[in-house]
Design a protein around this motif. Structure first.
Motif, PDB file in Angstrom:
ATOM      1  N   GLN A  66      -0.862   7.154   7.579  1.00 56.53           N
ATOM      2  CA  GLN A  66      -2.142   7.685   8.040  1.00 56.53           C
ATOM      3  C   GLN A  66      -2.832   6.691   8.975  1.00 56.53           C
ATOM      4  O   GLN A  66      -3.391   7.081  10.009  1.00 56.53           O
ATOM      5  CB  GLN A  66      -3.039   7.994   6.842  1.00 56.53           C
ATOM      6  CG  GLN A  66      -4.325   8.738   7.180  1.00 56.53           C
ATOM      7  CD  GLN A  66      -5.157   9.023   5.939  1.00 56.53           C
ATOM      8  OE1 GLN A  66      -4.845   8.566   4.838  1.00 56.53           O
ATOM      9  NE2 GLN A  66      -6.234   9.775   6.110  1.00 56.53           N
ATOM     10  N   VAL A  67      -2.787   5.407   8.619  1.00 60.22           N
ATOM     11  CA  VAL A  67      -3.383   4.374   9.472  1.00 60.22           C
ATOM     12  C   VAL A  67      -2.654   4.291  10.810  1.00 60.22           C
ATOM     13  O   VAL A  67      -3.274   4.255  11.884  1.00 60.22           O
ATOM     14  CB  VAL A  67      -3.347   3.006   8.767  1.00 60.22           C
ATOM     15  CG1 VAL A  67      -3.822   1.913   9.713  1.00 60.22           C
ATOM     16  CG2 VAL A  67      -4.190   3.030   7.511  1.00 60.22           C
ATOM     17  N   ALA A  96      -9.453  13.867   6.446  1.00 56.40           N
ATOM     18  CA  ALA A  96      -8.820  13.342   5.240  1.00 56.40           C
ATOM     19  C   ALA A  96      -9.471  13.878   3.971  1.00 56.40           C
ATOM     20  O   ALA A  96      -8.784  14.229   3.004  1.00 56.40           O
ATOM     21  CB  ALA A  96      -8.875  11.820   5.244  1.00 56.40           C
ATOM     22  N   VAL A 155     -10.237   4.472   6.100  1.00 55.92           N
ATOM     23  CA  VAL A 155      -9.480   5.515   6.794  1.00 55.92           C
ATOM     24  C   VAL A 155     -10.126   6.882   6.596  1.00 55.92           C
ATOM     25  O   VAL A 155     -10.147   7.707   7.513  1.00 55.92           O
ATOM     26  CB  VAL A 155      -8.013   5.526   6.307  1.00 55.92           C
ATOM     27  CG1 VAL A 155      -7.263   6.707   6.889  1.00 55.92           C
ATOM     28  CG2 VAL A 155      -7.319   4.237   6.702  1.00 55.92           C
ATOM     29  N   ALA A 156     -10.677   7.112   5.408  1.00 60.28           N
ATOM     30  CA  ALA A 156     -11.345   8.387   5.163  1.00 60.28           C
ATOM     31  C   ALA A 156     -12.531   8.574   6.102  1.00 60.28           C
ATOM     32  O   ALA A 156     -12.857   9.710   6.488  1.00 60.28           O
ATOM     33  CB  ALA A 156     -11.806   8.467   3.706  1.00 60.28           C
ATOM     34  N   GLU A 176      -8.308   2.726   1.995  1.00 61.11           N
ATOM     35  CA  GLU A 176      -8.384   4.176   1.804  1.00 61.11           C
ATOM     36  C   GLU A 176      -9.762   4.710   2.186  1.00 61.11           C
ATOM     37  O   GLU A 176      -9.885   5.755   2.835  1.00 61.11           O
ATOM     38  CB  GLU A 176      -8.069   4.502   0.343  1.00 61.11           C
ATOM     39  CG  GLU A 176      -7.850   5.971   0.054  1.00 61.11           C
ATOM     40  CD  GLU A 176      -7.421   6.195  -1.387  1.00 61.11           C
ATOM     41  OE1 GLU A 176      -7.087   7.347  -1.721  1.00 61.11           O
ATOM     42  OE2 GLU A 176      -7.426   5.230  -2.177  1.00 61.11           O
ATOM     43  N   LEU A 225      -0.569   6.318   2.951  1.00 63.93           N
ATOM     44  CA  LEU A 225      -1.753   5.694   3.532  1.00 63.93           C
ATOM     45  C   LEU A 225      -1.386   4.875   4.764  1.00 63.93           C
ATOM     46  O   LEU A 225      -2.087   4.914   5.784  1.00 63.93           O
ATOM     47  CB  LEU A 225      -2.433   4.813   2.485  1.00 63.93           C
ATOM     48  CG  LEU A 225      -3.662   4.023   2.938  1.00 63.93           C
ATOM     49  CD1 LEU A 225      -4.759   4.964   3.428  1.00 63.93           C
ATOM     50  CD2 LEU A 225      -4.178   3.141   1.807  1.00 63.93           C
ATOM     51  N   ALA A 234       0.831  -1.200   0.000  1.00 69.64           N
ATOM     52  CA  ALA A 234       0.000   0.000   0.000  1.00 69.64           C
ATOM     53  C   ALA A 234       0.868   1.254   0.000  1.00 69.64           C
ATOM     54  O   ALA A 234       2.044   1.227   0.390  1.00 69.64           O
ATOM     55  CB  ALA A 234      -0.933   0.003   1.207  1.00 69.64           C
ATOM     56  N   SER A 241     -12.297  -0.179   0.523  1.00 71.69           N
ATOM     57  CA  SER A 241     -10.838  -0.259   0.528  1.00 71.69           C
ATOM     58  C   SER A 241     -10.309   0.334   1.827  1.00 71.69           C
ATOM     59  O   SER A 241     -11.033   1.017   2.569  1.00 71.69           O
ATOM     60  CB  SER A 241     -10.264   0.506  -0.664  1.00 71.69           C
ATOM     61  OG  SER A 241     -10.539   1.901  -0.524  1.00 71.69           O
TER      62      SER A 241
END
Length: 526
Positions: free
Chosen positions: A111-112, A199, A192-193, A189, A108, A104, A187
């Motif tokens: 961010q996680v 984000a 997380v958003a 992404e 990202l 990944a 996903s």
């Protein structure tokens, strides 16, 4: 448990482990627990870095097992046997818990890792669901990266009482801290958003500052991916705006008519499409939904996004694809994911032993009825026309099944329920006019596709069906704007056709650029 060739493949993967992995099994004396222990033993024997611990007196779901690594705070668990589509999720969990880096994007992953708080996720999956692995793998990776994130992936078919109690009627279904978080493919992404509230604003700000693209592709399915590759190979500034890269292919099960590839699955093909695009200098802006198209006097086209940002292109290729058509009857929206479903492969196992209907007598509907007949107690197939429209070979197979009833000349008028789940369906006999009720627990809708073009109404020419009208070169009614794929008037909505049309639209866009007064034309002339 595992076949010898699968063991050989697994052994090769586990050679990538960088640190010990401990599988902690929670079991009882049941058959499924015995199968789980057999699976874990097969895994253990493929690497000296893997060990197994067995617990019988803990309060975990049984059978289940945790994937851990000594000295690392990882709370990742599978409840049931992660076979079928989820075996890949198991392999990735082993590798990631064992220190093998994820592919990944680094931003990202960071961010996680930086998310604050405690997040306890539970994901219900079925082994035949092609949408589930994306969610399971995303949350497993998050649990490896961040000690505040906990995840258990649960085989809904094995924990049926739990599924019924929580009214899970669609997979993947994700709970966060005990409350419903979301359903359907997601996903990392996207997840997380949802968790990182800032984000979306940061992404919109980044998009707003982007330069003018020579070719801007809207949509990330097969047509959009092909357009991006063909445009990028011309050496021009190319961007892709996609609500979800891969598009409808992500929801496709078996693909057996993609020439030169004898058999593949939608999610695998979607990943390959994205990987191919990323080989080139293409700016991919994912999780962005287009809302409006505007063109100024200089021929520059602006695409306004739901996030509030805008992105501009000298040329644009529209490849927004299509989505499942809805019946549009009372009860359909109310009972979506509560008995009304659109993916028989994903959700079929949740209706084991129950009665269901399939609405639609084309290839998709008949294939769905055949698949479901092997799982459920009874299938009623309802077709609006006076005969089925599926291929004859499929019709013969369907009619050979004892637990299938076929009703033609029938118009579905209502989905019934008790307020929390489906309990029936009403159809009108088109010949006699009488209405009939069918008692059942699930309705699978398979009545075709709708183009994702509502946002373009009044901007360019659309057919009465809402498809973008294009000529032989993919041109639309707006100069410099091209279109390709299932959103257009090109007949036969097939992956291979969409890819060809995407390539053609990109070549058309490039031809438009070199014949105009754009910098691309000046470079070509020089």
């Amino acid at each position: 448990m595992l076949e010898d060739d699968l063991k050989t493949q697994l052994k090769g993967y586990l050679e990538r482990l960088q640190r010990p992995v401990v599988l902690v099994a929670s079991v009882d004396d049941g058959t499924k627990s015995a199968e789980l222990l057999e699976l874990l033993e097969d895994i253990r024997t493929q690497s000296d870095k893997v060990s197994v611990e067995i617990r019988r007196d803990d309060d975990q779901r049984k059978p289940s097992f945790a994937v851990t690594s000594p000295g690392h705070d990882i709370d990742l668990r599978f409840a049931g046997l992660p076979m079928g589509h989820e075996f890949t999720s198991l392999v990735l969990a082993l590798l990631q818990a064992g220190g093998h880096p994820s592919k990944a994007a680094p931003a990202l992953l960071e961010q996680v890792a930086n998310l604050e708080g405690e997040y306890r996720f539970e994901t219900y999956f079925s082994q035949s669901c092609q949408n589930c692995p994306d969610v399971v793998q995303a949350l497993n990776l998050a649990a490896v990266l961040n000690p505040g994130i906990h995840h258990v992936a649960i085989d809904g078919a094995l924990f049926q009482e739990e599924v019924d109690a929580r009214e899970v009627m669609s997979v993947p279904t994700v709970f966060l801290n005990g409350a419903l978080f979301d359903q359907g493919r997601m996903s990392l992404e996207q997840i997380v958003a949802r968790l990182d509230t800032g984000a979306a604003q940061r992404a919109a700000a980044g998009i707003a500052g982007k330069d003018l693209f020579d070719v801007l592709v809207v949509g990330g399915g097969p047509a959009g991916a092909a357009a991006a590759v063909y445009a990028a190979r011309k050496g021009i500034n190319t961007g892709v705006v996609a609500e979800r890269f891969g598009g409808q292919v992500l929801d496709t099960m078996a693909i057996e008519n993609f020439i030169s590839v004898q058999e593949t699955e939608g999610p695998r093909l979607a990943a390959q499409l994205e990987a191919h695009v990323r080989q080139y200098d293409v700016d991919i802006m994912n999780l962005q939904r287009a809302e409006a198209l505007e063109q100024d006097a200089d021929g520059i086209t602006t695409v306004r996004l739901a996030s509030g940002a805008s992105v501009r292109g000298r040329t644009v290729v529209l490849s927004t694809g299509a989505r499942w058509r809805q019946m549009g009857v009372p009860g359909e929206d109310q009972y979506r994911n509560k008995g009304v479903a659109y993916c028989p492969h994903c959700d079929g196992p949740l209706f084991k032993g129950k009665r269901v209907a399939v609405v639609g007598g084309g290839n998709s509907g008949v294939e769905a009825a055949i698949d479901l007949a092997g799982l459920v107690a009874h299938v009623t197939l309802i077709e609006y026309d006076d005969k089925l429209r599926a291929d004859e070979v499929l019709q013969r197979k369907l009619r050979s099944l004892a637990n299938v009833r076929i009703i033609t000349s029938a118009q579905t008028t209502e989905v019934l329920g008790d307020g929390s789940r489906v309990n029936g369906l009403v159809y009108r006999d088109r010949a006699g006019g009488d209405s009939h009720r069918v008692e059942l627990e699930g309705v699978f809708v398979q009545i075709g596709l709708l183009p994702n073009t509502e946002w373009l109404k009044g901007t360019l020419a659309l057919s009465p069906r809402g498809e973008i009208e294009v000529d032989a070169a993919g041109r639309t009614s707006l100069p410099g704007v091209f279109a390709a794929g299932d959103a257009t008037t090109v007949p036969y909505k097939q992956i291979v056709i969409a890819m060809g049309e995407g390539a053609k639209a990109a070549l058309g866009a490039f031809d438009h650029l070199i014949r105009s007064s754009s910098p691309v034309a000046e470079t070509a002339a020089a």
